[in-house]
Design a protein around this motif. Structure first.
Motif, PDB file in Angstrom:
ATOM      1  N   GLN A   6      55.911  20.195  49.963  1.00  0.00           N
ATOM      2  CA  GLN A   6      57.034  20.402  50.879  1.00  0.00           C
ATOM      3  C   GLN A   6      58.380  20.431  50.173  1.00  0.00           C
ATOM      4  O   GLN A   6      59.285  21.165  50.555  1.00  0.00           O
ATOM      5  N   THR A   7      58.510  19.651  49.112  1.00  0.00           N
ATOM      6  CA  THR A   7      59.839  19.464  48.516  1.00  0.00           C
ATOM      7  C   THR A   7      59.956  19.950  47.082  1.00  0.00           C
ATOM      8  O   THR A   7      61.060  20.060  46.565  1.00  0.00           O
ATOM      9  N   GLN A   8      58.851  20.238  46.430  1.00  0.00           N
ATOM     10  CA  GLN A   8      58.918  20.541  44.997  1.00  0.00           C
ATOM     11  C   GLN A   8      57.964  21.655  44.620  1.00  0.00           C
ATOM     12  O   GLN A   8      56.839  21.735  45.099  1.00  0.00           O
ATOM     13  N   CYS A   9      58.427  22.529  43.730  1.00  0.00           N
ATOM     14  CA  CYS A   9      57.594  23.600  43.210  1.00  0.00           C
ATOM     15  C   CYS A   9      57.163  23.228  41.790  1.00  0.00           C
ATOM     16  O   CYS A   9      57.988  22.827  40.964  1.00  0.00           O
ATOM     17  N   TYR A  10      55.873  23.359  41.503  1.00  0.00           N
ATOM     18  CA  TYR A  10      55.339  22.929  40.210  1.00  0.00           C
ATOM     19  C   TYR A  10      55.020  24.092  39.282  1.00  0.00           C
ATOM     20  O   TYR A  10      54.893  23.907  38.072  1.00  0.00           O
ATOM     21  N   TYR A  11      54.882  25.286  39.862  1.00  0.00           N
ATOM     22  CA  TYR A  11      54.433  26.419  39.048  1.00  0.00           C
ATOM     23  C   TYR A  11      54.948  27.710  39.669  1.00  0.00           C
ATOM     24  O   TYR A  11      54.906  27.882  40.892  1.00  0.00           O
ATOM     25  N   LEU A  12      55.460  28.602  38.829  1.00  0.00           N
ATOM     26  CA  LEU A  12      55.967  29.898  39.284  1.00  0.00           C
ATOM     27  C   LEU A  12      55.491  30.983  38.326  1.00  0.00           C
ATOM     28  O   LEU A  12      55.548  30.804  37.104  1.00  0.00           O
ATOM     29  N   TYR A  13      55.036  32.110  38.892  1.00  0.00           N
ATOM     30  CA  TYR A  13      54.643  33.220  38.015  1.00  0.00           C
ATOM     31  C   TYR A  13      54.729  34.533  38.783  1.00  0.00           C
ATOM     32  O   TYR A  13      54.513  34.579  39.999  1.00  0.00           O
ATOM     33  N   SER A  14      55.039  35.597  38.046  1.00  0.00           N
ATOM     34  CA  SER A  14      55.125  36.928  38.634  1.00  0.00           C
ATOM     35  C   SER A  14      54.297  37.901  37.801  1.00  0.00           C
ATOM     36  O   SER A  14      54.426  37.935  36.576  1.00  0.00           O
ATOM     37  N   PHE A  15      53.408  38.642  38.462  1.00  0.00           N
ATOM     38  CA  PHE A  15      52.584  39.662  37.802  1.00  0.00           C
ATOM     39  C   PHE A  15      53.117  41.046  38.112  1.00  0.00           C
ATOM     40  O   PHE A  15      53.596  41.283  39.212  1.00  0.00           O
ATOM     41  N   ASN A  16      52.952  41.972  37.191  1.00  0.00           N
ATOM     42  CA  ASN A  16      53.248  43.373  37.489  1.00  0.00           C
ATOM     43  C   ASN A  16      52.038  44.004  38.183  1.00  0.00           C
ATOM     44  O   ASN A  16      51.403  44.932  37.684  1.00  0.00           O
ATOM     45  N   LEU A  17      51.705  43.442  39.331  1.00  0.00           N
ATOM     46  CA  LEU A  17      50.629  43.948  40.177  1.00  0.00           C
ATOM     47  C   LEU A  17      51.182  44.084  41.591  1.00  0.00           C
ATOM     48  O   LEU A  17      51.615  43.092  42.166  1.00  0.00           O
ATOM     49  N   GLY A  18      51.218  45.282  42.111  1.00  0.00           N
ATOM     50  CA  GLY A  18      51.730  45.476  43.462  1.00  0.00           C
ATOM     51  C   GLY A  18      51.017  46.621  44.145  1.00  0.00           C
ATOM     52  O   GLY A  18      50.369  47.456  43.491  1.00  0.00           O
ATOM     53  N   ALA A  19      51.129  46.690  45.475  1.00  0.00           N
ATOM     54  CA  ALA A  19      50.396  47.700  46.237  1.00  0.00           C
ATOM     55  C   ALA A  19      50.843  49.118  45.892  1.00  0.00           C
ATOM     56  O   ALA A  19      50.014  50.035  45.775  1.00  0.00           O
ATOM     57  N   VAL A  20      52.152  49.320  45.699  1.00  0.00           N
ATOM     58  CA  VAL A  20      52.655  50.653  45.338  1.00  0.00           C
ATOM     59  C   VAL A  20      52.339  50.954  43.875  1.00  0.00           C
ATOM     60  O   VAL A  20      51.854  52.050  43.542  1.00  0.00           O
ATOM     61  N   ARG A  21      52.567  49.980  43.010  1.00  0.00           N
ATOM     62  CA  ARG A  21      52.333  50.172  41.570  1.00  0.00           C
ATOM     63  C   ARG A  21      50.872  50.570  41.302  1.00  0.00           C
ATOM     64  O   ARG A  21      50.593  51.532  40.585  1.00  0.00           O
ATOM     65  N   LEU A  22      49.916  49.836  41.885  1.00  0.00           N
ATOM     66  CA  LEU A  22      48.504  50.110  41.633  1.00  0.00           C
ATOM     67  C   LEU A  22      48.045  51.403  42.292  1.00  0.00           C
ATOM     68  O   LEU A  22      47.169  52.099  41.769  1.00  0.00           O
ATOM     69  N   THR A  23      48.648  51.738  43.438  1.00  0.00           N
ATOM     70  CA  THR A  23      48.332  53.021  44.070  1.00  0.00           C
ATOM     71  C   THR A  23      48.795  54.168  43.176  1.00  0.00           C
ATOM     72  O   THR A  23      48.062  55.152  42.971  1.00  0.00           O
ATOM     73  N   ASN A  24      50.002  54.067  42.617  1.00  0.00           N
ATOM     74  CA  ASN A  24      50.518  55.080  41.681  1.00  0.00           C
ATOM     75  C   ASN A  24      49.608  55.225  40.467  1.00  0.00           C
ATOM     76  O   ASN A  24      49.398  56.335  39.953  1.00  0.00           O
ATOM     77  N   MET A  25      49.056  54.106  40.003  1.00  0.00           N
ATOM     78  CA  MET A  25      48.225  54.112  38.797  1.00  0.00           C
ATOM     79  C   MET A  25      46.821  54.643  39.037  1.00  0.00           C
ATOM     80  O   MET A  25      46.282  55.415  38.235  1.00  0.00           O
ATOM     81  N   PHE A  26      46.199  54.224  40.150  1.00  0.00           N
ATOM     82  CA  PHE A  26      44.779  54.504  40.348  1.00  0.00           C
ATOM     83  C   PHE A  26      44.476  55.515  41.458  1.00  0.00           C
ATOM     84  O   PHE A  26      43.432  56.164  41.429  1.00  0.00           O
ATOM     85  N   LEU A  27      45.348  55.629  42.442  1.00  0.00           N
ATOM     86  CA  LEU A  27      45.081  56.527  43.576  1.00  0.00           C
ATOM     87  C   LEU A  27      46.310  57.387  43.878  1.00  0.00           C
ATOM     88  O   LEU A  27      46.757  57.474  45.025  1.00  0.00           O
ATOM     89  N   PRO A  28      46.880  58.059  42.858  1.00  0.00           N
ATOM     90  CA  PRO A  28      48.188  58.712  43.056  1.00  0.00           C
ATOM     91  C   PRO A  28      48.187  59.830  44.090  1.00  0.00           C
ATOM     92  O   PRO A  28      49.133  59.971  44.843  1.00  0.00           O
ATOM     93  N   GLU A  29      47.150  60.625  44.127  1.00  0.00           N
ATOM     94  CA  GLU A  29      47.124  61.761  45.075  1.00  0.00           C
ATOM     95  C   GLU A  29      45.929  61.654  46.011  1.00  0.00           C
ATOM     96  O   GLU A  29      45.506  62.649  46.597  1.00  0.00           O
ATOM     97  N   GLU A  30      45.372  60.480  46.149  1.00  0.00           N
ATOM     98  CA  GLU A  30      44.135  60.316  46.907  1.00  0.00           C
ATOM     99  C   GLU A  30      44.361  60.467  48.406  1.00  0.00           C
ATOM    100  O   GLU A  30      45.126  59.724  49.002  1.00  0.00           O
TER     101      GLU A  30
END
Length: 549
Positions: free
Chosen positions: A157-181
């Motif tokens: 509730q009061t404290q964050c112990y761990y933070l991380y950001s990945f370059n994984l997103g719905a638009v990014r992965l669609t552009n990479m794997f399903l660009p014209e699908e």
């Protein structure tokens, strides 16, 4: 951001410029520290369309973003916003031509934008989501799937112990794997996306496994939409009240959506048609995370980065205590009370007296309360009069509707029903079995309403004059069928005595005891005047009562 003084009250706008959508939260922050959302807006702009191959924001995407931000700035100014706080996330921070976007936003939309790091994005999402949950000391895993990145954090509730950001997103992965699908997505294609995700998150899932995580919370439009699809497609119920996404349900809906072409997918039950082309990649992220972390379900939160910007803003103001010193439930109650400009002193007096009555009954052992009822009595007492700012004559009904419609963060719907009905039944009407408010509620909830309202009605009567004349109250047993309500007053309190007389019949109906009154009035002469049943019977030397008596 510098600490702000908001003692005069102000309107503030918070804008989140994401990879898929741009979101606006417009809030009035009142002089007493409460805040009231004026509007929430979201526009899908696909700022990250076509970007993640060559790291260049496309001209049309920039143009769309500028048009939407200009519209949001105009809306904020129409509400006389004094400040606009805008941040940009994955698509902007990864783009080699981000300066072009930022300069156009400044020139054409008159908007200064700060590009934030992935770690800062994760922190703000944690603040926004956790501020709407009742976690206590439980550690939660927070997952937010954006268009360009996925943020994870671990916190209580009061404290964050761990933070991380990945370059994984719905638009990014669609552009990479399903660009014209536009056709169905084969099982091989879907597994290819999952394998890529699995490789990217290997080290982080090892880090996360070191934390004793009690629950998982998912936020973002992608996760919300997947939960809604699962609810409607599998349970055949059109409802917005979905609270979780189960792993087994997720697998079923993903396979069903992969099997059909894009145009058909846009009409899939529960889907947001604007997400139909990116929902498969988004689902692959959350499915892989759930598999690697061994999660059977994820709770859904509709809060996110823009709410985090608001929490961060308030935490740097003179009202930071509302964030740092109050539980999420207490803050929800106080926010609503302050927003309705309630009589805070009267509310606190009635709450104090109601809790003394509760504790006294409990100590005597004549009734066994359910767990959590004391807290709900506290909150119902605090909010019992909030309807008066709309109309005094019908303030009970107004309070009931305000509480039910406020979607109080940190509370379950059943708890909100109890609090709302305590406000409704605090005077005048008593909660009879066939009352419309109670129809459809289960027996335990109705019983709580009846029992707690019996105590609140007495507490409200004991501050009928709104001048805090009653200092202390308790019950004690007079005989096998009678209790004495012993009231300590600072001065004459005839109005309060009359009000308590009106509640004796209902009290007996609920608790099975006749109620007798004993009033001890502390006089300036050092003598206490004792009244019983409204008649003066004796004078005693003043003896200070122990707070435990």
């Amino acid at each position: 951001m510098e600490p702000e003084r908001i003692s005069e009250g102000r309107v503030v706008a918070f804008i989140d410029i994401g990879t898929n959508s741009i979101r606006l939260l417009l809030v009035r922050i009142n002089p007493n520290g409460s805040y009231f959302p004026l509007t929430k807006q979201k526009e899908t702009v696909r700022l990250g369309d076509g970007e993640f191959i060559d790291r260049i924001l496309q001209p049309k995407a920039i143009e769309r973003a500028v048009v939407v931000c200009k519209k949001f700035v105009e809306l904020a100014r129409a509400y006389r916003a004094e400040e606009i706080i805008a941040v940009a996330t994955s698509a902007t921070r990864d783009a080699s031509n981000k300066v072009q976007l930022l300069e156009m936003l400044k020139e054409e939309a008159n908007l200064e934008v700060c590009t934030i790091s992935g770690t800062e994005e994760a922190r703000l999402i944690y603040l926004g989501v956790s501020s709407g949950l009742r976690l206590g000391d439980l550690k939660a895993l927070f997952i937010d799937i954006g268009g360009g990145s996925t943020e994870v954090s671990v916190g209580d509730q009061t404290q964050c112990y761990y933070l991380y950001s990945f370059n994984l997103g719905a638009v990014r992965l669609t552009n990479m794997f399903l660009p014209e699908e536009t056709g169905p997505v084969s099982e091989e294609q879907y597994e290819q996306i999952k394998n890529y995700i699995r490789h990217k998150i290997t080290n982080i899932t090892k880090d996360l496994s070191e934390y004793d995580i009690n629950c998982s919370i998912g936020s973002s439009g992608t996760i919300e939409n997947l939960a809604r699809i699962a609810f409607i497609y599998l349970h055949k119920t059109a409802s917005e009240s979905f609270e979780k996404l189960e792993y087994e349900d997720l697998k079923k809906i993903v396979r069903a959506m992969c099997a059909i072409p894009l145009e058909e997918r846009r009409r899939f039950p529960g889907i947001n048609a604007q997400r139909a082309d990116i929902i498969i990649a988004g689902a692959a992220i959350i499915e892989t995370f759930m598999e690697e972390m061994g999660l059977s379900e994820i709770r859904i939160s509709k809060r996110g980065l823009r709410e985090g910007l608001l929490v961060d803003y308030i935490s740097k103001s003179e009202f930071s205590y509302m964030i740092t010193q109050m539980s999420v439930r207490k803050r929800s109650i106080m926010q609503l009370g302050l927003t309705c400009n309630f009589d805070e002193e009267h509310a606190h007096t009635v709450t104090r007296l109601a809790l003394e009555l509760f504790d006294s009954i409990q100590a005597l052992g004549i009734y066994k309360f359910r767990e959590g009822e004391r807290e709900l009595l506290e909150y119902g007492s605090t909010l019992h009069d909030i309807g008066t700012f709309l109309s005094y004559d019908t303030h009970q009904a107004h309070a009931y509707h305000l509480i039910r419609e406020s979607n109080l963060p940190g509370f379950h719907p059943e708890e909100i029903e109890i609090i709302a009905n305590l406000a409704y039944f605090h005077s005048k009407n008593t909660p009879k079995k066939k009352h419309p408010n109670l129809v459809g509620l289960n027996k335990d909830i109705v019983k709580s309403i009846k029992v707690l309202s019996a105590l609140l009605r007495i507490a409200e009567g004991l501050d009928r004059s709104h001048n805090g004349v009653i200092s202390h109250v308790r019950f004690y047993i007079a005989s096998t069928d009678s209790l004495v309500l012993e009231t300590h007053a600072r001065r004459e309190c005839q109005l309060e005595i009359w009000e308590v007389e009106k509640q004796k019949k209902y009290f007996k109906k609920i608790f099975g005891y006749n109620l007798q009154s004993k009033v001890i009035i502390k006089q300036d002469s050092g003598v206490s005047l004792v009244l019983e049943g409204g008649a003066e019977i004796e004078e005693l030397p003043n003896i200070e009562m122990s707070s435990k008596s």
